[in-house]
Design a protein around this motif. Structure first.
Motif, short mmCIF file in Angstrom:
data_model
loop_
_atom_site.label_atom_id
_atom_site.label_comp_id
_atom_site.label_asym_id
_atom_site.label_seq_id
_atom_site.Cartn_x
_atom_site.Cartn_y
_atom_site.Cartn_z
N GLU A 202 0.82 -1.20 0.00
CA GLU A 202 0.00 0.00 0.00
C GLU A 202 0.86 1.26 0.00
O GLU A 202 0.51 2.26 -0.63
N PHE A 203 2.00 1.23 0.69
CA PHE A 203 2.86 2.41 0.74
C PHE A 203 3.45 2.71 -0.63
O PHE A 203 3.38 3.85 -1.13
N PHE A 204 4.04 1.71 -1.27
CA PHE A 204 4.73 1.96 -2.53
C PHE A 204 3.76 2.09 -3.71
O PHE A 204 4.12 2.67 -4.73
N ARG A 205 2.55 1.57 -3.58
CA ARG A 205 1.54 1.83 -4.61
C ARG A 205 1.08 3.28 -4.57
O ARG A 205 0.75 3.87 -5.60
N ALA A 206 1.07 3.86 -3.37
CA ALA A 206 0.59 5.24 -3.22
C ALA A 206 1.67 6.27 -3.56
O ALA A 206 1.34 7.42 -3.86
N MET A 207 2.93 5.88 -3.51
CA MET A 207 4.02 6.82 -3.78
C MET A 207 4.18 7.04 -5.28
O MET A 207 4.20 6.07 -6.05
N PRO A 208 4.30 8.29 -5.75
CA PRO A 208 4.58 8.54 -7.17
C PRO A 208 5.94 7.96 -7.57
O PRO A 208 6.90 8.01 -6.79
N VAL A 209 6.00 7.41 -8.77
CA VAL A 209 7.24 6.78 -9.22
C VAL A 209 8.38 7.79 -9.25
O VAL A 209 9.51 7.49 -8.84
N LEU A 210 8.09 9.01 -9.71
CA LEU A 210 9.14 10.02 -9.84
C LEU A 210 9.73 10.38 -8.49
O LEU A 210 10.94 10.61 -8.36
N VAL A 211 8.88 10.43 -7.46
CA VAL A 211 9.37 10.75 -6.11
C VAL A 211 10.33 9.67 -5.63
O VAL A 211 11.40 9.96 -5.06
N MET A 212 9.99 8.40 -5.87
CA MET A 212 10.86 7.30 -5.44
C MET A 212 12.18 7.34 -6.19
O MET A 212 13.25 7.11 -5.62
N ILE A 213 12.13 7.63 -7.50
CA ILE A 213 13.36 7.69 -8.29
C ILE A 213 14.26 8.81 -7.79
O ILE A 213 15.48 8.62 -7.60
#
Length: 288
Positions: A110-121
């Motif tokens: 649930e945490f990583f599904r909610a995080m925008p991909v660009l923010v994680m990158i």
């Protein structure tokens, strides 16, 4: 026309068919008019002039694009394999009988599904000071792996409950039930969603240019913003876009080929069992 087909909608009469044909012709004409208008605008602004297309004749530009395409495919290949592996692990965690494992896997998903991909990158690239390729692959893996975990879990749960109960009644352990009964049947239902998510991962590799990763879009950006070539932005888009579309279509074609092959394999196994007959099937060690 069959009863099943006619039950879903009213069969159009002669006037309705003429009207629908008119709607179709009008739609085609409108689309063609839009295409002609776009081509006219591009031509009016000089986007089809030879000067803007000349850079693609240079060997250095071709090598730059090929290198960028290779880097894109490398990032996608790594992210696809790792996402599928992570998705399988997280799906197993969410289906676990142990509550702490299930809660931990659910929190992760649930945490990583909610995080925008660009923010994680960006977080991996800037905060952890990781090189562009690992940062891009890590961000894509965390997001797409979390989404695929839900796809896997839903596909396995979609298998008829009777299949699970029949397998347990034969004395199979949970791992055997998952490996030999649930996963093979669930994969056929999951395959369209899996390929759709992999297409998303392929397109998201273009985010790598924001962290200076030399992928396909980054190579196109370098060409499009070069004053020496007259800023050929539209020609670059017209060259790069069909390649991205072609890669996505190729991925979908491979998925359809695998799905058809799997269906033929299942039908072949069923036919062999039917030809063997009940006496052969029951003549194993446990037969009475």
């Amino acid at each position: 026309m069959t009863t099943t087909a006619t039950a879903l909608y009213d069969v159009p009469g002669p006037k309705a068919r003429v009207r629908h044909r008119g709607y179709g012709i009008a739609g085609v004409v409108a689309i063609l008019a839009l295409v002609v208008w776009i081509v006219y605008l591009l031509d009016d602004t000089g986007q089809f002039e030879g000067e803007k297309w000349r850079p693609f004749q240079y060997e250095g530009i071709q090598e730059l694009l090929l290198e960028g395409l290779g880097n894109t495919l490398k990032a996608f290949g790594l992210a696809a394999v790792l996402s599928l592996a992570l998705g399988g692990v997280l799906a197993s965690g969410r289906l676990s009988e142990f509550r702490p494992v299930r809660w931990l896997a659910t929190l992760f998903v649930e945490f990583f599904r909610a995080m925008p991909v660009l923010v994680m990158i960006f977080f991996v690239f800037v905060a952890l000071e990781v090189q562009p390729l690992p940062a891009l692959v890590t961000g894509l893996t965390l997001y797409n792996g979390s989404v695929l975990a839900e796809v896997f879990r839903t596909g396995i749960n979609a298998v008829d409950r009777g299949q699970r109960e029949a397998a347990y009644s034969l004395g199979l352990r949970k791992t055997q039930v998952m490996t030999y009964v649930l996963v093979p049947q669930g994969v056929r239902a999951m395959l369209p969603a899996i390929i759709s998510q992999l297409v998303v991962a392929l397109k998201d590799t273009s985010l790598g240019f924001l962290i200076t990763f030399e992928e396909f879009l980054q190579a196109g950006k370098l060409i499009a913003t070069d004053l020496d070539y007259g800023l050929p932005f539209i020609p670059v888009v017209l060259v790069i876009s069909p390649i991205y579309i072609g890669l996505c279509m190729l991925l979908s074609w491979v998925a359809n080929w695998v799905a058809k092959r799997e269906r033929r394999s299942v039908k072949t196994r069923a036919a062999k069992v039917a030809e063997a007959g009940p006496s052969t099937v029951l003549s194993g060690p446990g037969a009475t």
